[in-house]
Design an enzyme around this catalytic site. Structure first.
Site, PDB file in Angstrom:
ATOM      1  N   HIS A   1     -20.677  -1.244  -9.528  1.00  0.00           N
ATOM      2  CA  HIS A   1     -20.258  -0.377 -10.450  1.00  0.00           C
ATOM      3  C   HIS A   1     -19.872  -0.562 -11.648  1.00  0.00           C
ATOM      4  O   HIS A   1     -20.252   0.525 -12.233  1.00  0.00           O
ATOM      5  CB  HIS A   1     -19.869   1.061  -9.188  1.00  0.00           C
ATOM      6  CG  HIS A   1     -20.074   1.479  -7.853  1.00  0.00           C
ATOM      7  ND1 HIS A   1     -21.143   2.066  -8.131  1.00  0.00           N
ATOM      8  CD2 HIS A   1     -19.425   1.700  -6.757  1.00  0.00           C
ATOM      9  CE1 HIS A   1     -21.837   1.917  -6.411  1.00  0.00           C
ATOM     10  NE2 HIS A   1     -20.391   1.345  -6.402  1.00  0.00           N
TER      11      HIS A   1
ATOM     12  N   TYR B   1     -15.031   5.802 -11.787  1.00  0.00           N
ATOM     13  CA  TYR B   1     -14.474   4.786 -10.315  1.00  0.00           C
ATOM     14  C   TYR B   1     -15.645   3.106 -11.236  1.00  0.00           C
ATOM     15  O   TYR B   1     -14.688   2.413 -12.307  1.00  0.00           O
ATOM     16  CB  TYR B   1     -15.334   5.160  -9.545  1.00  0.00           C
ATOM     17  CG  TYR B   1     -14.742   3.504  -8.617  1.00  0.00           C
ATOM     18  CD1 TYR B   1     -13.614   3.039  -7.844  1.00  0.00           C
ATOM     19  CD2 TYR B   1     -16.035   2.415  -7.964  1.00  0.00           C
ATOM     20  CE1 TYR B   1     -13.381   1.781  -7.133  1.00  0.00           C
ATOM     21  CE2 TYR B   1     -15.905   1.552  -7.297  1.00  0.00           C
ATOM     22  CZ  TYR B   1     -14.331   1.366  -7.158  1.00  0.00           C
ATOM     23  OH  TYR B   1     -14.109  -0.229  -6.452  1.00  0.00           O
TER      24      TYR B   1
ATOM     25  N   ARG C   1     -31.026  -1.370   1.483  1.00  0.00           N
ATOM     26  CA  ARG C   1     -30.067  -1.657   0.369  1.00  0.00           C
ATOM     27  C   ARG C   1     -29.235  -2.467   0.241  1.00  0.00           C
ATOM     28  O   ARG C   1     -29.187  -3.805  -0.253  1.00  0.00           O
ATOM     29  CB  ARG C   1     -29.439  -0.468  -0.323  1.00  0.00           C
ATOM     30  CG  ARG C   1     -29.289  -1.021  -1.258  1.00  0.00           C
ATOM     31  CD  ARG C   1     -28.608   0.513  -2.091  1.00  0.00           C
ATOM     32  NE  ARG C   1     -26.634   0.013  -3.534  1.00  0.00           N
ATOM     33  CZ  ARG C   1     -27.025  -0.701  -4.855  1.00  0.00           C
ATOM     34  NH1 ARG C   1     -27.928  -0.719  -4.476  1.00  0.00           N
ATOM     35  NH2 ARG C   1     -25.907  -0.637  -5.213  1.00  0.00           N
TER      36      ARG C   1
ATOM     37  N   SER D   1     -16.238  -4.192  -9.115  1.00  0.00           N
ATOM     38  CA  SER D   1     -17.288  -3.607  -8.652  1.00  0.00           C
ATOM     39  C   SER D   1     -18.457  -3.823  -9.187  1.00  0.00           C
ATOM     40  O   SER D   1     -18.144  -3.620 -10.089  1.00  0.00           O
ATOM     41  CB  SER D   1     -16.454  -2.439  -7.901  1.00  0.00           C
ATOM     42  OG  SER D   1     -18.256  -1.566  -7.464  1.00  0.00           O
TER      43      SER D   1
ATOM     44  N   GLY E   1      -5.634   1.103  -5.581  1.00  0.00           N
ATOM     45  CA  GLY E   1      -5.994   1.780  -5.667  1.00  0.00           C
ATOM     46  C   GLY E   1      -7.232   2.907  -5.560  1.00  0.00           C
ATOM     47  O   GLY E   1      -7.780   3.352  -3.938  1.00  0.00           O
TER      48      GLY E   1
ATOM     49  N   ASP F   1       0.383  -1.609  -0.560  1.00  0.00           N
ATOM     50  CA  ASP F   1      -0.079   0.215  -0.315  1.00  0.00           C
ATOM     51  C   ASP F   1       1.053   1.293   0.239  1.00  0.00           C
ATOM     52  O   ASP F   1       1.881   1.131   0.319  1.00  0.00           O
ATOM     53  CB  ASP F   1      -1.201   0.019   1.443  1.00  0.00           C
ATOM     54  CG  ASP F   1      -1.869   0.684   0.682  1.00  0.00           C
ATOM     55  OD1 ASP F   1      -2.550   2.273   0.655  1.00  0.00           O
ATOM     56  OD2 ASP F   1      -3.268   0.296   1.179  1.00  0.00           O
TER      57      ASP F   1
ATOM     58  N   ASP G   1       3.673   2.223  -5.322  1.00  0.00           N
ATOM     59  CA  ASP G   1       3.036   3.119  -5.913  1.00  0.00           C
ATOM     60  C   ASP G   1       2.398   1.796  -7.406  1.00  0.00           C
ATOM     61  O   ASP G   1       3.057   1.380  -8.222  1.00  0.00           O
ATOM     62  CB  ASP G   1       3.114   4.350  -6.936  1.00  0.00           C
ATOM     63  CG  ASP G   1       2.813   4.786  -7.240  1.00  0.00           C
ATOM     64  OD1 ASP G   1       1.927   4.135  -7.884  1.00  0.00           O
ATOM     65  OD2 ASP G   1       2.761   6.276  -7.748  1.00  0.00           O
ATOM     66  N   LEU G   2       1.099   1.722  -7.282  1.00  0.00           N
ATOM     67  CA  LEU G   2       0.779   1.048  -8.414  1.00  0.00           C
ATOM     68  C   LEU G   2       1.057   1.053  -9.736  1.00  0.00           C
ATOM     69  O   LEU G   2       1.919   0.193 -11.102  1.00  0.00           O
ATOM     70  CB  LEU G   2      -0.807   0.288  -8.133  1.00  0.00           C
ATOM     71  CG  LEU G   2      -1.268   0.297  -7.231  1.00  0.00           C
ATOM     72  CD1 LEU G   2      -2.804  -0.164  -7.068  1.00  0.00           C
ATOM     73  CD2 LEU G   2      -1.133  -2.059  -7.223  1.00  0.00           C
TER      74      LEU G   2
END
Length: 264
Positions: free
Chosen positions: A109, A135, A173, A107, A69, A31, A47-48
């Site tokens: 999303h 995202y 939800r 996700s 991320g 991380d 850092d990714l």
């Protein structure tokens, strides 16, 4: 066995670390936020999107759990750097190191504008991407990159379209979208050994869920938890959910509402 866990300092990483601990297994935590590793753990700061840092973090790794991320909506440039460039750099480093199994934490999303199927069936595992945010777009790209590295390089990749992971559902939800930390750990374990390429919904077998579990079950996932024990208390507090409300009718819930504008 050594597993690289990116984004280990985040909420999901914190929930999963003790649940993925095994004799003979080392979790290499990564991380940008420093943290103290525990027994059976190693720490690297990376850092990714930094190829050299990710190559170093990947040395001697057998499998990868990618949680890192930007975890919420951010300006486009931030999303591209961390979630899109970062995922590509990570997969390239894994490929060059000869890593055979990668689990990518996607996700819901990525499919946020999908609605409950009219026929009463579950939303399919490979529902076509309909992202609800920048995202969400980045998670669609994550799925595409995982597919590419499987088809081109033979890497085994499982993408989890994660629902809501907390110690318990926080609202009505969540009675449909919740996955317990124990169930998520089970799903990750299945992904770490599953051959091929898979996109699976990350949700517990809740009576109110409407996302398919068929693909998850096919790779060995067995949900042992349910949101229903929380239902009476949440409904008493918030009322019975209106399933025609976009919050309950759309996979992305509140993140699909226009009035949120650029804030999301």
């Amino acid at each position: 066995m050594r597993i690289l866990m990116t984004g280990a300092a985040g909420k999901v990483g914190t929930l999963l670390r003790p649940r993925l601990a095994r004799d003979g297994r080392t979790l290499r935590l990564s991380d940008l936020q420093p943290m103290e590793p525990g027994a059976g753990e190693e720490w690297v700061t990376a850092d990714l999107a930094d190829p050299e840092a990710m190559a170093a973090a990947m040395k001697g790794v057998d499998a990868v759990l990618h949680l890192g991320g930007q975890s919420r909506e951010h300006p486009w440039a931030d999303i591209v750097h961390a979630n899109i460039n970062g995922t590509q750099v990570l997969l390239e480093a894994a490929y060059k190191e000869g890593v055979r199994h990668v689990v990518l934490m996607g996700s819901h999303h990525a499919a946020g504008f999908h609605t409950r199927p009219d026929n009463g069936e579950d939303l399919p595992d490979y529902a076509f991407p309909r992202p609800d945010t920048y995202y969400g777009v980045s998670k669609v790209v994550m799925e595409a990159l995982g597919s590419l590295y499987h088809d081109r390089f033979g890497m085994n990749v499982t993408v989890i379209r994660l629902g809501t992971c907390n110690e318990g559902p926080l609202d009505t939800r969540g009675l449909a979208t919740w996955i317990s930390a124990d169930d998520l750990a089970c799903l990750v374990e299945a992904g770490l050994t599953a051959p091929g390429y898979h996109v699976v919904w990350g949700v517990s077998d809740n009576p109110r869920r409407w996302w398919s579990l068929e693909e998850a079950k096919a790779i060995g996932y067995v949900s042992r938890d349910s949101s229903e024990p929380f239902a009476a208390g949440l409904i008493a507090e918030h009322g019975e959910p209106d399933l025609s409300d976009p919050v309950h009718d759309r996979a992305g819930g509140i993140f699909t509402l226009n009035e949120l504008g650029g804030k999301w």
